[in-house]
Enzyme design. Structure first.
Site, short mmCIF file in Angstrom:
data_model
loop_
_atom_site.label_atom_id
_atom_site.label_comp_id
_atom_site.label_asym_id
_atom_site.label_seq_id
_atom_site.Cartn_x
_atom_site.Cartn_y
_atom_site.Cartn_z
N HIS A 1 0.83 -1.21 0.00
CA HIS A 1 0.00 0.00 0.00
C HIS A 1 0.86 1.25 0.00
CE1 HIS A 1 0.15 -1.44 4.32
NE2 HIS A 1 0.71 -0.25 4.45
N HIS B 1 2.24 11.72 -8.94
CA HIS B 1 0.83 11.33 -9.04
C HIS B 1 0.68 9.85 -8.76
CE1 HIS B 1 2.42 10.65 -13.20
NE2 HIS B 1 1.78 9.51 -13.03
N GLU C 1 -3.67 3.76 1.81
CA GLU C 1 -3.93 3.99 3.23
C GLU C 1 -3.94 5.49 3.48
OE1 GLU C 1 -1.93 3.51 7.67
OE2 GLU C 1 -1.26 2.19 6.07
N GLU D 1 -3.40 10.12 -12.43
CA GLU D 1 -3.36 9.96 -13.87
C GLU D 1 -4.28 8.80 -14.25
OE1 GLU D 1 -0.17 9.32 -17.55
OE2 GLU D 1 0.39 8.75 -15.50
#
Length: 362
Positions: free
Chosen positions: A103, A172, A154, A220
């Site tokens: 994550h 991004h 998270e 994106e």
């Protein structure tokens, strides 16, 4: 201008494996209680005889047999050979380790607002949410599938802090969708901000668009066919691309999936990961010509990566020139074993024991 919040006390760089109910420590998974193969014995920190002592003993014998000068030279040569073998074995182990991006962690100013945007506009699911009032923060985990098999987000909300500085280093997140234009229309209908309208990427043919979430994080949208991992990219800017590629290959065991230079727009990208882009989340490193340093702000936190052994991982990172910011071991009061490090540009990553991570999800 966004106000920079002091990080020392109120902002906690949390991630899922930092917190769950405690239990009996599982000593069997610790490097100090197992018997690793001889090829990996240099990782065995607590009980193995240091190789330097072994070679010093050898050197002393040579000193008596051949004289001080010859013995000293032999000792030096043997020590160099030892270091070379150690690093080679470390890299071999890293390549065989079972690793996966688990994550990405970052901070937001209004958790409910962000959850609403991600679920309604981006199609994510709220996987779990946890409030820790005594520590004054709340976590929410969102994604496109279960945490044991998907890369997820998270979110961390720290009580009373509603703004963060994203900085210039973070780029991004990437999301693969089957129809970029349709997704953008949905986001517009929900009141979302579109930073770049759908169209081919500069220097390529892939249809993309950029949108911003309520905190200003950019996403994106990439037009692709069906994929098992829609949350597919984290883009970070680096000051020396070759240095970063070398570090992530050696210390993290990632593969260089592809590299593309765009001289017309003065940037180069490198895709790093643990499997093909169409099936796995990847790290996109971007080098902008002539830019060697970036402001990291205080919003983006880190990526968490699974590993079979945090102790060996930390040793490999050190041998590859990385900086360990938290020595490997279990977190106080709980079973989860972790280690944390910084890459050459100061981007943080946390490695989490695979078994401990699965135990948390249970």
């Amino acid at each position: 201008m966004v106000r920079i919040i002091p990080m020392a006390t109120s902002i906690r760089p949390s991630f899922s494996s930092f917190r769950f109910s405690s239990g009996t420590p599982r000593l069997g998974a610790s490097i100090s209680t197992c018997s690793p193969p001889r090829r990996l014995s240099f990782f065995h920190i607590s009980s193995a005889v240091p190789q330097s002592q072994f070679f010093n003993l050898k050197a002393s014998m040579l000193l008596r047999a051949q004289g001080n000068n010859m013995g000293a030279r032999a000792s030096g040569n043997m020590a160099q050979a030892s270091s070379a073998i150690t690093q080679e074995e470390a890299l071999q182990w890293v390549k065989k380790d079972k690793r996966r991006m688990l994550h990405v962690v970052y901070r937001v100013g209004d958790l409910d607002r962000t959850i609403k945007f991600y679920t309604e506009c981006l199609g994510m699911k709220l996987l779990r949410k946890r409030d820790i009032p005594e520590e004054r923060y709340t976590n929410a985990f969102l994604g496109y599938g279960p945490e044991d098999s998907h890369f997820v987000i998270e979110l961390t909300y720290n009580y009373g802090i509603d703004k963060y500085d994203i900085g210039t280093g973070f780029g991004h997140f990437g999301i693969a969708v089957e129809d970029v234009a349709k997704t953008v229309d949905l986001i517009k209908a929900k009141g979302g901000k579109v930073a770049r309208e759908p169209g081919p990427v500069k220097g390529g043919s892939t249809v993309i668009a950029f949108i911003e979430d309520p905190d200003g994080y950019k996403f994106e949208l990439l037009e692709r066919g069906p994929t098992p991992e829609p949350l597919c990219q984290v883009m970070l800017r680096v000051g020396d691309l070759d240095r970063s590629i070398n570090f992530y290959e050696k210390a993290f065991g990632m593969e260089l999936l592809r590299k593309r230079d765009n001289p017309e727009y003065k940037y180069t990208i490198a895709m790093m990961g643990y499997g093909p882009e169409d099936k796995n989340a990847v790290l996109e490193l971007t080098y902008n010509y002539g830019v060697t340093k970036y402001d990291k702000g205080n919003a983006y936190a880190q990526i968490a990566i699974g590993t079979d052994d945090v102790y060996k991982t930390a040793e490999a990172i050190k041998l590859s020139g990385g900086k360990i910011t938290r020595e490997p071991g279990p977190l106080p009061g709980i079973n989860t074993k972790i280690t944390a490090c910084l890459d050459p540009d100061g981007w943080k990553s946390v490695f989490v024991d695979n078994i401990d991570f699965l135990k948390e999800l249970e």
